[in-house]
Design a protein around this motif. Structure first.
Motif, PDB file in Angstrom:
ATOM      1  N   TYR A 130      75.840  48.400  26.557  1.00  0.00           N
ATOM      2  CA  TYR A 130      76.340  48.192  25.218  1.00  0.00           C
ATOM      3  C   TYR A 130      77.812  48.056  25.251  1.00  0.00           C
ATOM      4  O   TYR A 130      78.340  47.151  24.944  1.00  0.00           O
ATOM      5  CB  TYR A 130      75.966  48.927  24.241  1.00  0.00           C
ATOM      6  N   ARG A 131      78.311  49.199  25.964  1.00  0.00           N
ATOM      7  CA  ARG A 131      79.784  49.138  26.132  1.00  0.00           C
ATOM      8  C   ARG A 131      80.411  48.134  26.910  1.00  0.00           C
ATOM      9  O   ARG A 131      81.479  47.541  26.515  1.00  0.00           O
ATOM     10  CB  ARG A 131      80.134  50.724  26.428  1.00  0.00           C
ATOM     11  N   ARG A 132      79.552  48.124  27.857  1.00  0.00           N
ATOM     12  CA  ARG A 132      80.003  46.921  28.952  1.00  0.00           C
ATOM     13  C   ARG A 132      80.140  45.342  28.084  1.00  0.00           C
ATOM     14  O   ARG A 132      81.039  44.747  28.362  1.00  0.00           O
ATOM     15  CB  ARG A 132      79.270  46.939  30.212  1.00  0.00           C
ATOM     16  N   THR A 133      79.165  45.327  27.297  1.00  0.00           N
ATOM     17  CA  THR A 133      79.003  44.004  26.719  1.00  0.00           C
ATOM     18  C   THR A 133      80.094  43.830  25.630  1.00  0.00           C
ATOM     19  O   THR A 133      80.810  42.933  25.405  1.00  0.00           O
ATOM     20  CB  THR A 133      77.563  43.845  26.054  1.00  0.00           C
ATOM     21  N   PHE A 134      80.653  44.916  24.985  1.00  0.00           N
ATOM     22  CA  PHE A 134      81.470  44.863  23.993  1.00  0.00           C
ATOM     23  C   PHE A 134      82.901  44.658  24.605  1.00  0.00           C
ATOM     24  O   PHE A 134      83.624  43.590  24.235  1.00  0.00           O
ATOM     25  CB  PHE A 134      81.596  46.376  23.336  1.00  0.00           C
ATOM     26  N   LEU A 135      83.269  45.320  25.802  1.00  0.00           N
ATOM     27  CA  LEU A 135      84.634  45.025  26.237  1.00  0.00           C
ATOM     28  C   LEU A 135      84.546  43.667  26.926  1.00  0.00           C
ATOM     29  O   LEU A 135      85.485  42.778  26.923  1.00  0.00           O
ATOM     30  CB  LEU A 135      84.759  46.118  27.338  1.00  0.00           C
ATOM     31  N   ALA A 136      83.400  43.215  27.722  1.00  0.00           N
ATOM     32  CA  ALA A 136      83.726  41.982  28.356  1.00  0.00           C
ATOM     33  C   ALA A 136      83.645  41.007  27.110  1.00  0.00           C
ATOM     34  O   ALA A 136      84.537  39.766  27.358  1.00  0.00           O
ATOM     35  CB  ALA A 136      82.262  41.714  29.097  1.00  0.00           C
ATOM     36  N   SER A 137      82.969  41.007  26.004  1.00  0.00           N
ATOM     37  CA  SER A 137      82.907  39.885  25.093  1.00  0.00           C
ATOM     38  C   SER A 137      84.370  40.003  24.364  1.00  0.00           C
ATOM     39  O   SER A 137      84.837  38.876  24.092  1.00  0.00           O
ATOM     40  CB  SER A 137      81.855  40.054  23.787  1.00  0.00           C
ATOM     41  N   PHE A 138      85.002  41.209  24.145  1.00  0.00           N
ATOM     42  CA  PHE A 138      86.320  41.303  23.701  1.00  0.00           C
ATOM     43  C   PHE A 138      87.303  40.383  24.460  1.00  0.00           C
ATOM     44  O   PHE A 138      88.102  39.676  23.997  1.00  0.00           O
ATOM     45  CB  PHE A 138      86.720  42.613  23.508  1.00  0.00           C
ATOM     46  N   SER A 148      79.022  40.433  19.637  1.00  0.00           N
ATOM     47  CA  SER A 148      79.835  39.665  18.394  1.00  0.00           C
ATOM     48  C   SER A 148      81.021  40.552  17.977  1.00  0.00           C
ATOM     49  O   SER A 148      81.967  39.983  17.472  1.00  0.00           O
ATOM     50  CB  SER A 148      78.795  39.198  17.581  1.00  0.00           C
ATOM     51  N   MET A 149      80.651  41.773  17.934  1.00  0.00           N
ATOM     52  CA  MET A 149      81.446  42.912  17.329  1.00  0.00           C
ATOM     53  C   MET A 149      82.601  42.918  18.470  1.00  0.00           C
ATOM     54  O   MET A 149      83.958  43.330  18.063  1.00  0.00           O
ATOM     55  CB  MET A 149      80.757  44.321  17.438  1.00  0.00           C
ATOM     56  N   GLY A 150      82.641  42.626  19.589  1.00  0.00           N
ATOM     57  CA  GLY A 150      83.646  42.534  20.588  1.00  0.00           C
ATOM     58  C   GLY A 150      84.371  41.114  20.442  1.00  0.00           C
ATOM     59  O   GLY A 150      85.620  41.163  20.460  1.00  0.00           O
ATOM     60  N   SER A 151      83.779  39.951  20.502  1.00  0.00           N
ATOM     61  CA  SER A 151      84.458  38.697  20.562  1.00  0.00           C
ATOM     62  C   SER A 151      85.025  38.485  19.024  1.00  0.00           C
ATOM     63  O   SER A 151      86.179  37.898  19.014  1.00  0.00           O
ATOM     64  CB  SER A 151      83.677  37.566  20.653  1.00  0.00           C
ATOM     65  N   MET A 152      84.659  38.811  17.960  1.00  0.00           N
ATOM     66  CA  MET A 152      85.212  38.582  16.733  1.00  0.00           C
ATOM     67  C   MET A 152      86.608  38.976  16.540  1.00  0.00           C
ATOM     68  O   MET A 152      87.583  38.265  16.162  1.00  0.00           O
ATOM     69  CB  MET A 152      84.354  39.224  15.632  1.00  0.00           C
TER      70      MET A 152
END
Length: 456
Positions: free
Chosen positions: A21-29, A150-154
């Motif tokens: 989850y954390r990796r997905t957030f950072l990568a998406s950001f 989505s929370m990362g990329s937005m």
């Protein structure tokens, strides 16, 4: 497996999911800082409609097509962590080359390279998610993973859009800060994957022959791939036109473009609160059909868009459709794929769908050039290609009614929707009642103070 082994596996799975989850957030950001602006970047460099179609295809599809060899390697090696690490790291390093780009051809080559390298992470991630989640809870797990994305990329897209809007000037200078920030966050995403302690082992042995046999004999997978070829092509037709509409018809600035992505992402976050539960309780098929059939609305609204307001509406719809189908489709793929070959199955599906989307996007750009070359005006040419995409998306979306569920589910789609609606109404009523109670207490307290003051 004894109780101690089961407990250790559950603990490792919970810890592994938290890291993912954390990796997905950072990568998406990191991706959100530059990804949404790739077609715009190409347009600003002077790309033609056909070149924009190629860039849009590469931006949307090349990671999927590159997943075939990476998925085979992941299943063969039976290690996922190294691919998660290298995928984020090499993607970040490749994008740094954009700091030196001045022409469209160089730009296309670098974008292609970066996405091919990043593609190695996707089959590894999907394979781990399949191992760390159970079938009955897989929809919720995937919904949470997509919500983290989505929370990362937005916020990243908003920040990047504001930077691009404020910096302005030469194209290369505009994108310098977002590219550097993308590198930093992608590097951090790569490093955090090193915290994954253990990976579940495969019980089956990988073989090319066994994989090919599974593809021939798996009716669920064969039908899904067949349907993806038709819809992938019709979806891709409109992709280059979307960029041209945003830049040349609506003439949106960079900050407005970032807000459009935020509208779709924030809507998806809200809707995903329910889609994971529906997918687990009522099945994957209803959401897949709803999301895929509704895609015809996107080119329909783009075709009549003349202001940013229409684009806001279409991105609101995009958010709903994304949340409806993405979670259910990912869960469906994991359901119908053998455990030891999830990476290769998901990769081959993405590649099949992606290759036809790529072909559709390139075709859409050339069709636009061809129509204008035949003497049609700009608006007439755009409307012609949009109309073909609208009809194709609607017809291909309805074909998803033919897919079959591999499992039975305890609830029906309509019943689960009604139950969710009733629960949300009860929650709202509870909040209103609590607010009124607090308000009454405040009024009573204020009246007592006034009464004491008058006595004095």
């Amino acid at each position: 497996m004894n109780k101690m082994s089961e407990q250790k596996f559950d603990d490792d799975a919970d810890q592994g999911l938290k890291i993912l989850y954390r990796r997905t957030f950072l990568a998406s950001f990191g991706g959100g800082l530059i990804g949404p602006f790739i077609p715009i970047y190409a347009t600003q460099l002077g790309a033609s409609p056909s070149e924009i179609g190629l860039v849009q295809a590469i931006n949307s599809v090349s990671p999927s097509m590159a997943q075939i060899p990476w998925g085979l390697v992941v299943d063969r090696v039976k290690r996922r962590k190294p691919f998660l690490f290298l995928g984020s790291l090499l993607y970040a390093l490749a994008l740094l080359l954009l700091l030196q780009v001045s022409g469209v051809v160089e730009f296309i080559i670098i974008i292609l390279l970066s996405y091919v390298l990043s593609a190695m992470a996707a089959p590894a991630l999907n394979s781990l998610i399949g191992d760390y989640s159970s079938r009955i809870g897989r929809g919720k797990t995937l919904a949470k993973l997509n919500a983290m994305a989505s929370m990362g990329s937005m916020p990243a897209t908003i920040i990047s859009g504001y930077i691009l809007y404020r910096v302005g000037g030469e194209v290369r200078e505009m994108y310098r800060i977002p590219i550097i920030l993308c590198f930093i966050f992608s590097l951090t995403a790569a490093l955090i994957t090193l915290k994954i302690k253990g990976e579940p082992s495969y019980e089956e042995t990988f073989s090319i022959r066994g994989w090919a046999k599974a593809l021939r004999t798996n009716p669920y997978f064969k039908r899904l791939c067949m349907l993806s070829t038709i819809q992938g092509f019709t979806m891709g037709l409109a992709w280059p036109l979307f960029t041209i509409t945003v830049v040349k018809v609506v003439k949106a600035d960079m900050f407005q473009i970032s807000l459009l992505n935020v509208v779709s992402a924030s809507t998806a976050i809200i809707v995903r609160r329910f889609t994971g539960r529906i997918a687990d309780r009522a099945g994957r098929k209803p959401l897949i059909v709803l999301g895929r059939t509704g895609l015809f609305l996107i080119p329909l609204i783009y075709a009549i868009a003349r202001t940013v307001n229409e684009l806001i509406i279409v991105n609101f719809i995009v958010g709903i459709l994304m949340a409806s189908s993405d979670v259910a489709l990912s869960a469906y793929l994991l359901d119908i794929s053998p455990r030891s070959m999830r990476g290769s199955h998901i990769s081959i599906y993405n590649a099949v769908a992606g290759s036809f989307s790529f072909l559709g996007s390139v075709t859409g750009g050339y069709m636009l050039d061809l129509c204008m070359g035949m003497g049609l005006g700009f608006e007439e040419s755009m409307m012609t290609v949009y109309l073909i995409s609208i009809i194709g998306r609607l017809m291909s979306g309805l074909l998803y009614l033919t897919i079959q569920e591999p499992y039975k589910y305890p609830a029906k789609f309509e019943e689960e929707l009604r139950k969710i609606f009733e629960e949300e109404v009860e929650t709202i009523d509870r909040i209103i009642a609590e607010y009124r109670r607090i308000e009454d207490e405040d009024i009573e307290w204020f009246e007592k103070i006034l009464e004491q003051g008058s006595k004095k």
